[in-house]
Structure formats: C-alpha cells, structure tokens
Design a protein around this motif. Structure first.
Motif, PDB file in Angstrom:
ATOM      1  N   LYS A 193      -2.932 -30.534-138.109  1.00 33.04           N
ATOM      2  CA  LYS A 193      -2.867 -31.146-139.437  1.00 33.04           C
ATOM      3  C   LYS A 193      -3.810 -30.465-140.418  1.00 33.04           C
ATOM      4  N   HIS A 194      -5.012 -30.133-139.973  1.00 32.46           N
ATOM      5  CA  HIS A 194      -6.023 -29.563-140.864  1.00 32.46           C
ATOM      6  C   HIS A 194      -6.188 -28.054-140.692  1.00 32.46           C
ATOM      7  N   GLY A 195      -5.355 -27.446-139.829  1.00 34.52           N
ATOM      8  CA  GLY A 195      -5.440 -26.000-139.622  1.00 34.52           C
ATOM      9  C   GLY A 195      -6.740 -25.571-138.987  1.00 34.52           C
ATOM     10  N   TYR A 196      -7.337 -26.448-138.176  1.00 39.43           N
ATOM     11  CA  TYR A 196      -8.620 -26.148-137.534  1.00 39.43           C
ATOM     12  C   TYR A 196      -8.404 -25.300-136.280  1.00 39.43           C
ATOM     13  N   PRO A 197      -9.173 -24.228-136.118  1.00 41.65           N
ATOM     14  CA  PRO A 197      -9.134 -23.512-134.839  1.00 41.65           C
ATOM     15  C   PRO A 197      -9.841 -24.334-133.773  1.00 41.65           C
ATOM     16  N   ILE A 198      -9.295 -24.303-132.564  1.00 46.46           N
ATOM     17  CA  ILE A 198      -9.890 -25.022-131.440  1.00 46.46           C
ATOM     18  C   ILE A 198     -10.739 -24.053-130.637  1.00 46.46           C
ATOM     19  N   LEU A 199     -11.971 -24.463-130.345  1.00 43.72           N
ATOM     20  CA  LEU A 199     -12.832 -23.634-129.510  1.00 43.72           C
ATOM     21  C   LEU A 199     -13.031 -24.321-128.162  1.00 43.72           C
ATOM     22  N   PRO A 200     -12.371 -23.805-127.119  1.00 47.32           N
ATOM     23  CA  PRO A 200     -12.479 -24.438-125.796  1.00 47.32           C
ATOM     24  C   PRO A 200     -13.871 -24.231-125.196  1.00 47.32           C
ATOM     25  N   CYS A 201     -14.410 -25.292-124.601  1.00 44.79           N
ATOM     26  CA  CYS A 201     -15.740 -25.245-123.973  1.00 44.79           C
ATOM     27  C   CYS A 201     -15.634 -25.807-122.554  1.00 44.79           C
ATOM     28  N   ALA A 202     -16.566 -25.393-121.712  1.00 47.35           N
ATOM     29  CA  ALA A 202     -16.604 -25.915-120.342  1.00 47.35           C
ATOM     30  C   ALA A 202     -18.047 -26.101-119.916  1.00 47.35           C
ATOM     31  N   CYS A 203     -18.245 -27.041-119.011  1.00 47.55           N
ATOM     32  CA  CYS A 203     -19.590 -27.337-118.500  1.00 47.55           C
ATOM     33  C   CYS A 203     -19.519 -27.580-116.997  1.00 47.55           C
ATOM     34  N   VAL A 204     -20.464 -27.003-116.272  1.00 49.00           N
ATOM     35  CA  VAL A 204     -20.567 -27.192-114.822  1.00 49.00           C
ATOM     36  C   VAL A 204     -22.040 -27.354-114.467  1.00 49.00           C
ATOM     37  N   GLY A 205     -22.328 -28.244-113.533  1.00 46.12           N
ATOM     38  CA  GLY A 205     -23.703 -28.387-113.061  1.00 46.12           C
ATOM     39  C   GLY A 205     -24.141 -29.819-112.862  1.00 46.12           C
ATOM     40  N   THR A 206     -23.894 -30.658-113.855  1.00 46.52           N
ATOM     41  CA  THR A 206     -24.449 -32.014-113.782  1.00 46.52           C
ATOM     42  C   THR A 206     -23.785 -32.873-112.707  1.00 46.52           C
ATOM     43  N   GLU A 207     -22.483 -32.697-112.490  1.00 40.79           N
ATOM     44  CA  GLU A 207     -21.812 -33.547-111.500  1.00 40.79           C
ATOM     45  C   GLU A 207     -22.229 -33.194-110.071  1.00 40.79           C
ATOM     46  N   ASP A 208     -22.717 -31.958-109.859  1.00 45.36           N
ATOM     47  CA  ASP A 208     -23.156 -31.559-108.528  1.00 45.36           C
ATOM     48  C   ASP A 208     -24.501 -32.177-108.153  1.00 45.36           C
ATOM     49  N   MET A 209     -25.150 -32.829-109.104  1.00 48.07           N
ATOM     50  CA  MET A 209     -26.454 -33.447-108.831  1.00 48.07           C
ATOM     51  C   MET A 209     -26.324 -34.802-108.144  1.00 48.07           C
ATOM     52  N   PHE A 210     -25.120 -35.392-108.170  1.00 43.55           N
ATOM     53  CA  PHE A 210     -24.973 -36.777-107.722  1.00 43.55           C
ATOM     54  C   PHE A 210     -24.077 -36.902-106.501  1.00 43.55           C
ATOM     55  N   GLU A 211     -24.414 -37.884-105.670  1.00 44.88           N
ATOM     56  CA  GLU A 211     -23.570 -38.288-104.548  1.00 44.88           C
ATOM     57  C   GLU A 211     -23.140 -39.729-104.777  1.00 44.88           C
ATOM     58  N   SER A 212     -21.843 -39.968-104.699  1.00 43.06           N
ATOM     59  CA  SER A 212     -21.314 -41.299-104.991  1.00 43.06           C
ATOM     60  C   SER A 212     -21.673 -42.298-103.888  1.00 43.06           C
ATOM     61  N   VAL A 213     -22.010 -43.515-104.339  1.00 42.83           N
ATOM     62  CA  VAL A 213     -22.298 -44.607-103.409  1.00 42.83           C
ATOM     63  C   VAL A 213     -21.141 -45.596-103.394  1.00 42.83           C
ATOM     64  N   CYS A 214     -20.729 -46.019-104.585  1.00 42.70           N
ATOM     65  CA  CYS A 214     -19.594 -46.942-104.693  1.00 42.70           C
ATOM     66  C   CYS A 214     -19.083 -46.953-106.126  1.00 42.70           C
ATOM     67  N   ASP A 215     -17.926 -47.573-106.343  1.00 43.65           N
ATOM     68  CA  ASP A 215     -17.322 -47.715-107.666  1.00 43.65           C
ATOM     69  C   ASP A 215     -17.128 -49.200-107.954  1.00 43.65           C
ATOM     70  N   ILE A 216     -17.675 -49.638-109.082  1.00 43.42           N
ATOM     71  CA  ILE A 216     -17.560 -51.054-109.464  1.00 43.42           C
ATOM     72  C   ILE A 216     -16.506 -51.190-110.561  1.00 43.42           C
ATOM     73  N   PRO A 217     -15.431 -51.952-110.324  1.00 43.95           N
ATOM     74  CA  PRO A 217     -14.399 -52.124-111.361  1.00 43.95           C
ATOM     75  C   PRO A 217     -14.968 -52.771-112.626  1.00 43.95           C
ATOM     76  N   THR A 218     -14.556 -52.269-113.785  1.00 49.28           N
ATOM     77  CA  THR A 218     -15.039 -52.827-115.062  1.00 49.28           C
ATOM     78  C   THR A 218     -14.017 -53.757-115.705  1.00 49.28           C
ATOM     79  N   GLY A 219     -12.750 -53.629-115.310  1.00 51.94           N
ATOM     80  CA  GLY A 219     -11.706 -54.426-115.945  1.00 51.94           C
ATOM     81  C   GLY A 219     -11.291 -53.894-117.299  1.00 51.94           C
ATOM     82  N   TYR A 220     -11.795 -52.714-117.685  1.00 56.70           N
ATOM     83  CA  TYR A 220     -11.474 -52.124-118.988  1.00 56.70           C
ATOM     84  C   TYR A 220     -10.699 -50.830-118.779  1.00 56.70           C
TER      85      TYR A 220
END
Length: 337
Positions: free
Chosen positions: A208-235
């Motif tokens: 719509k606005h003729g904006y160029p898209i600049l694709p970005c990527a990130c790696v690193g932060t998710e490798d810091m964590f180990e999952s324990v459990c998932d709590i449903p939010t209902g959202y």
C-alpha cells in the motif's frame, strides 16, 4: 463559577471568625464539591451533543498524534537501558551494510521466546545505522505490566490504522508476523520456527505504501532455555511457557539483515491477494535462509557461550601480563649488561 467560589469563601470566612473549625472544613468541601459537580454537568452536556462516532474519531486523532510525535531516546540513553544485558549477552550482526540509512523500511523478523531479542535488535539498528524502527506489538502486550516498557521503546498497537499513520509520516517500522505465538511458543514447536499461519497484513501494508521490506533473523536466545511445562492461557490458544536456564547456557545473540525486498512494482494494489502472498512468501523464505545461516555460524563459533567468552578474556589478559613481564625482565637484563 467564580461567584460560587466567592460565596464558599465568604461562608468559610464567617465560620472561621466563629472559630468553628469543623464548620470551616464543611464549607470548603461543600463549595469544592458543588463547583466540580457543575463542571462535570457542563462537560456531560457538551459530550451528549457530540455523536458516539465523533467521540471515537477524537480518541483516534489523539492516539494518532501521540504515535506520530514520539521522540526516541538518545543513543547514549538507549545503550544505558541495555546495561543489564551486557555482562551476559553479547551481540554479533551480519548484513548491516545492506540497510540504507536514508530510506524508511518495514523490518520483518522472527520473534524469539519471551521476546528477549527485541531491545537488542533496536539497539543494533540505532547505534550502527541511526535507524529507530517503531515496533508493532500484539494487543495483549498493552494490558500487561510490559505495556509501559514497550511504549517507552516506541512500540504501538499493531493495527492497520497505526501502521498507516507511521508510514505516511515516513517512519521505519518493525513487525513480527508471528507475534505473541512466537513469544509464547509451545514447547513442542521447534526453536526459531516461524509461526505466521496465513497472515498477509504486513505484506499489504508494505504494498500500500510502497515500502521496501528488510528481512531480519535472530538466533541465540531460544537456545538458552529448557522447557519445563506449558500453562494454557485461554487466549487465542496460546500458552505460558515455563522454562529454566543455567549460566552455562547463556550465550551470544546473532542477528542477520537481508537484502531489501521491493514492493513498488505492485503499484499500491494492496487488496490483491496474489501480490500479498507473493511478498509474504519472499519474505518468509529470506528469513528462513537467514536463520539457517545464523545457526551454521553459531555452531562454528568458539566463543558462542558467555562462559567461553570470559575464559578467553581471562586467558588473553593473563598472556598479555606474562608477555609484559617477560619484556620487562629482558629490558632489565640489558641494562645490567
């Protein structure tokens, strides 16, 4: 209104002269309450004369004014705000040279677990390219304690009206199409996987606005964590992932910036599904390629982990001290000779 206050004052003076403190307080409260009530009634009459639609329009105009008149913090303040990150998470960026500084872009990126990478990404663009993109946040963020914080970083509710306002002003914008689903991703979802579903909103706005898209990527932060459990939010089917980490898992954050994807060739035809899907798929493929490149870079980096970075610093400092001591001894021996 002034006469009412005068009457109240006169009454208060009379009561004060009678040395009746209780009556003085009652008189002051009575006059103040009457004045506030009169003002409230007058404002209510004015609001009733306006239609509901007009009141909503006024609210949007105020919000639009606030959005468009945001002033980012100075670079030194921005850098200081990220001080808590610095002892633990270093940053390495690839492709900053691909970002033109004189053209607004729509930055599109993958979102990591808990959104830890967002301030780091903003700081990289601000410090190195003098670009401060306005982030688009999911609605629920503004209803949490996180709301004031992301507002301070220039984030706005990710509605098309807000995007239109920013792009009409010529501001760079940052969007995470995966939104809250990637920030609060289920433990069964592979790390760094894009969760865009069939969303086309960002592609339509860019066209719509003729904006160029600049694709970005990130790696690193998710490798810091180990999952324990998932709590449903209902959202919207989202969960609240509970994870743990340890000092040995804290590591470097890698960013990748790709080649801009132009949208002007679509001549502003943002309602065309074919064009929007084409732009979305190009962007998705670019980001997935960026994530793959960063994973390879991450795997071969000998100083990927923060612990290893500190070990290297101590080793270099020790070697430097040893060399300096050896040189000093040699100089001393030469003087004796």
């Amino acid at each position: 209104m002034l006469s009412l206050l005068c009457i109240s004052t006169c009454s208060a003076t009379r009561y004060y002269q009678e040395d009746d403190l209780a009556m003085l307080i009652r008189a002051i409260i009575s006059g103040y309450t009457f004045a506030c009530t009169s003002i409230f009634i007058k404002l209510s009459h004015q609001m009733l004369q306006l239609s509901i639609d007009r009141l909503m329009e006024l609210e949007k105009e105020v919000a639009r004014h606030d959005i468009c008149n945001f002033t980012p913090p100075t670079k030194s303040v921005m850098d200081a705000l990220l001080t808590p990150y610095k002892p633990f998470i270093s940053v390495e960026s690839t492709g900053l040279h691909r970002i033109p500084s004189n053209t607004p872009h729509l930055f599109v990126s993958n979102h990591s677990l808990y959104g830890i990478e967002m301030p780091l990404l903003l700081n990289q663009l601000y410090q190195h390219k003098d670009v401060f993109p306005r982030g688009l946040a999911d609605h629920f963020h503004f209803a949490t304690l996180n709301g004031p914080i992301i507002r301070a970083f220039g984030a706005v509710d990710g509605t098309r009206e807000n995007v239109d306002a920013l792009m009409e002003k010529g501001e760079s914008v940052l969007v995470y199409p995966g939104g809250g689903h990637e920030v609060l991703k289920h433990s069964s979802v592979p790390r760094y996987e894009l969760m865009w579903k069939q969303r086309l909103g960002f592609a339509r706005c860019a066209i719509k606005h003729g904006y160029p898209i600049l694709p970005c990527a990130c790696v690193g932060t998710e490798d810091m964590f180990e999952s324990v459990c998932d709590i449903p939010t209902g959202y919207k089917g989202m969960v609240l992932p509970i994870s743990v980490t340890s000092p040995c898992k804290v590591q470097k954050c890698f960013f990748w910036f790709g080649t801009p994807i132009e949208t002007k060739q679509y001549n502003g035809e943002y309602t065309c599904d074919e064009y929007a899907q084409e732009v979305r798929d190009k962007t998705k493929m670019a980001i997935e390629a960026g994530i793959k490149e960063l994973k390879e870079k991450q795997a071969s980096d000998p100083e990927r982990y923060t612990v290893d970075q500190y070990k290297s610093k101590i080793r270099r400092k020790f070697c430097s001290s040893s060399v300096s001591a050896a040189v000093s001894d040699d100089e001393h021996s030469l003087k004796e000779d």
